[in-house]
Design an enzyme around this catalytic site. Structure first.
Site, PDB file in Angstrom:
ATOM      1  N   SER A 139       0.866  -1.188   0.000  1.00  0.00           N
ATOM      2  CA  SER A 139       0.000   0.000   0.000  1.00  0.00           C
ATOM      3  C   SER A 139       0.896   1.230   0.000  1.00  0.00           C
ATOM      4  O   SER A 139       2.065   1.149   0.411  1.00  0.00           O
ATOM      5  CB  SER A 139      -0.849  -0.009   1.284  1.00  0.00           C
ATOM      6  OG  SER A 139      -1.459   1.238   1.496  1.00  0.00           O
ATOM      7  N   TYR A 152      -2.050  -0.891  10.313  1.00  0.00           N
ATOM      8  CA  TYR A 152      -2.100  -1.238   8.879  1.00  0.00           C
ATOM      9  C   TYR A 152      -0.781  -0.880   8.211  1.00  0.00           C
ATOM     10  O   TYR A 152      -0.183  -1.676   7.487  1.00  0.00           O
ATOM     11  CB  TYR A 152      -3.260  -0.483   8.242  1.00  0.00           C
ATOM     12  CG  TYR A 152      -3.454  -0.705   6.753  1.00  0.00           C
ATOM     13  CD1 TYR A 152      -4.091  -1.854   6.275  1.00  0.00           C
ATOM     14  CD2 TYR A 152      -3.018   0.249   5.831  1.00  0.00           C
ATOM     15  CE1 TYR A 152      -4.274  -2.039   4.921  1.00  0.00           C
ATOM     16  CE2 TYR A 152      -3.204   0.066   4.468  1.00  0.00           C
ATOM     17  CZ  TYR A 152      -3.837  -1.084   4.023  1.00  0.00           C
ATOM     18  OH  TYR A 152      -4.012  -1.271   2.661  1.00  0.00           O
TER      19      TYR A 152
HETATM   20  N1  LIG Z   1      -8.716   0.021  -1.388  1.00  0.00           N
HETATM   21  C1  LIG Z   1      -7.658   0.766  -1.120  1.00  0.00           C
HETATM   22  O1  LIG Z   1      -7.753   2.007  -1.042  1.00  0.00           O
HETATM   23  C2  LIG Z   1      -6.297   0.143  -0.941  1.00  0.00           C
HETATM   24  C3  LIG Z   1      -5.183   0.985  -0.878  1.00  0.00           C
HETATM   25  C4  LIG Z   1      -3.916   0.431  -0.744  1.00  0.00           C
HETATM   26  C5  LIG Z   1      -3.772  -0.943  -0.654  1.00  0.00           C
HETATM   27  N2  LIG Z   1      -4.882  -1.743  -0.711  1.00  0.00           N
HETATM   28  C6  LIG Z   1      -4.649  -3.189  -0.607  1.00  0.00           C
HETATM   29  O2  LIG Z   1      -5.210  -3.836  -1.727  1.00  0.00           O
HETATM   30  C7  LIG Z   1      -5.576  -5.177  -1.362  1.00  0.00           C
HETATM   31  C8  LIG Z   1      -6.998  -5.474  -1.819  1.00  0.00           C
HETATM   32  O3  LIG Z   1      -7.874  -4.599  -1.126  1.00  0.00           O
HETATM   33  P1  LIG Z   1      -9.321  -4.176  -1.666  1.00  0.00           P
HETATM   34  O4  LIG Z   1      -9.300  -2.724  -1.827  1.00  0.00           O
HETATM   35  O5  LIG Z   1      -9.716  -5.047  -2.816  1.00  0.00           O
HETATM   36  O6  LIG Z   1     -10.193  -4.508  -0.352  1.00  0.00           O
HETATM   37  P2  LIG Z   1     -11.474  -5.411  -0.073  1.00  0.00           P
HETATM   38  O7  LIG Z   1     -11.777  -5.183   1.367  1.00  0.00           O
HETATM   39  O8  LIG Z   1     -12.529  -5.138  -1.078  1.00  0.00           O
HETATM   40  O9  LIG Z   1     -10.955  -6.908  -0.295  1.00  0.00           O
HETATM   41  C9  LIG Z   1     -10.219  -7.583   0.681  1.00  0.00           C
HETATM   42  C10 LIG Z   1     -10.599  -9.056   0.638  1.00  0.00           C
HETATM   43  O10 LIG Z   1      -9.785  -9.748   1.604  1.00  0.00           O
HETATM   44  C11 LIG Z   1     -10.619 -10.696   2.252  1.00  0.00           C
HETATM   45  N3  LIG Z   1     -10.051 -11.086   3.551  1.00  0.00           N
HETATM   46  C12 LIG Z   1     -10.040 -10.368   4.698  1.00  0.00           C
HETATM   47  N4  LIG Z   1      -9.475 -11.103   5.686  1.00  0.00           N
HETATM   48  C13 LIG Z   1      -9.099 -12.287   5.135  1.00  0.00           C
HETATM   49  C14 LIG Z   1      -8.462 -13.442   5.637  1.00  0.00           C
HETATM   50  N5  LIG Z   1      -8.106 -13.545   6.937  1.00  0.00           N
HETATM   51  N6  LIG Z   1      -8.220 -14.481   4.782  1.00  0.00           N
HETATM   52  C15 LIG Z   1      -8.604 -14.388   3.481  1.00  0.00           C
HETATM   53  N7  LIG Z   1      -9.220 -13.322   2.957  1.00  0.00           N
HETATM   54  C16 LIG Z   1      -9.469 -12.282   3.777  1.00  0.00           C
HETATM   55  C17 LIG Z   1     -11.964 -10.011   2.369  1.00  0.00           C
HETATM   56  O11 LIG Z   1     -13.018 -10.948   2.617  1.00  0.00           O
HETATM   57  C18 LIG Z   1     -12.064  -9.317   1.022  1.00  0.00           C
HETATM   58  O12 LIG Z   1     -12.677 -10.147   0.051  1.00  0.00           O
HETATM   59  C19 LIG Z   1      -5.344  -5.269   0.125  1.00  0.00           C
HETATM   60  O13 LIG Z   1      -4.080  -5.857   0.377  1.00  0.00           O
HETATM   61  C20 LIG Z   1      -5.323  -3.825   0.569  1.00  0.00           C
HETATM   62  O14 LIG Z   1      -4.602  -3.629   1.784  1.00  0.00           O
HETATM   63  C21 LIG Z   1      -6.126  -1.229  -0.835  1.00  0.00           C
END
Ligand SMILES: NC(=O)c1ccc[n+]([C@@H]2O[C@H](COP(=O)([O-])OP(=O)(O)OC[C@H]3O[C@@H](n4cnc5c(N)ncnc54)[C@H](O)[C@@H]3O)[C@@H](O)[C@H]2O)c1
Length: 245
Positions: A139, A152
């Site tokens: 991230s 985080y």
């Molecule tokens: N959305 C943002 O702004 C953003 C920014 C920077 C980084 N990210 C990173 O991108 C990645 C994807 O995030 P996203 O935006 O699609 O979020 P999201 O919340 O839509 O998806 C996350 C998924 O992870 C699953 N999950 C949570 N705990 C889990 C576990 N213990 N085992 C297996 N699955 C689990 C959830 O059920 C969900 O389907 C993550 O690593 C997040 O940290 C997101």
């Protein structure tokens, strides 16, 4: 199109958001995917949508036993070529408002989950002997100080460090490890904020002044998974509208 030649990848947290988009694109290119998540209903539904090239498995990334079972499934499905450590939780609080249990949960899912995934998938890839590609999702909070999301941010910096170390360890086996650093991406993870708060809190630090999309991250992840990036390992790619400049 069969660009990815039936290659099997496992994507964690793929029931929704960025992971789901990566699963869709890998299958659209002719690959096979294991959609791994704890959200069974949307995960099963996505697997049905994608057809025989996709399968949903229940995998809590913080549980080593689940990884062992997932690798057994991957062996039965055929050679494991790729892994995307995408699953994460996000409970943004400053240090003084972060409880021990919240910090520990971030470590278990975001950090330990990534470690267990790399360790077990690399063992399978080594036994197959044809290399492989691992993509870890960090991230922008893993590139700069992020006081409002203390736990985080700590775990996303850890993902960065583990990615570098693993990329060196696994390079001789032609198992590549690269990491991606999304900025604010329009998914359910950040939907708990109102649109006004989102602009206020996050977009003020983004030179492009907009959120990114799951597709904009997925395009980079698919590139890193594929042979198009065959000479890349240990790379750190930001997809953040300039947020970490
Ligand atoms: N959305 C943002 O702004 C953003 C920014 C920077 C980084 N990210 C990173 O991108 C990645 C994807 O995030 P996203 O935006 O699609 O979020 P999201 O919340 O839509 O998806 C996350 C998924 O992870 C699953 N999950 C949570 N705990 C889990 C576990 N213990 N085992 C297996 N699955 C689990 C959830 O059920 C969900 O389907 C993550 O690593 C997040 O940290 C997101």
């Amino acid at each position: 199109m069969n660009r990815f030649a039936d290659k099997l990848v496992l994507i964690t947290g793929a029931a929704r958001g960025q992971g789901a988009e990566e699963a869709r694109r890998w299958v659209a290119g002719g690959g096979r995917v294991l959609i791994a998540d704890v959200a069974d209903e949307p995960g099963e539904s996505l697997a049905r949508e994608l057809g025989p090239q996709a399968r949903y498995i229940h995998l809590d990334v913080s549980q080593e036993g689940h990884w062992i079972e997932a690798m057994d499934i991957a062996r039965r499905e055929g050679d494991l070529y790729g892994l995307v450590n995408n699953a994460a939780i996000f409970d943004p609080r400053p240090m003084d408002e972060t409880s021990l249990s919240s910090f520990e949960r971030h470590v278990q899912v975001n950090q330990l989950g990534c470690f267990l995934g790399m360790k077990h998938a690399a063992e399978v890839m080594k036994s197959i002997g044809r290399g492989g590609s691992i993509v870890n999702i960090s991230s922008s909070a893993g590139m700069r100080g992020t006081p409002g999301a203390f736990a985080y941010s700590a775990t996303k910096w850890a993902v960065r460090g583990m990615s570098r170390a693993a990329s060196i360890s696994l390079a001789r086996r032609n198992i590549r490890v690269n990491s991606v650093f999304p900025g604010p991406i329009d998914t359910d993870m950040v939907k708990f904020r109102s649109p006004e708060e989102e602009v206020e809190k996050r977009l003020s630090r983004v030179p492009m002044r907009r959120m990114g999309t799951s597709g904009e991250v997925a395009a980079i992840v698919i590139f890193l998974l594929s042979e198009d990036s065959a000479y890349m390992t240990g790379a750190e790619i930001t997809v953040d509208g300039g947020a970490t400049l």
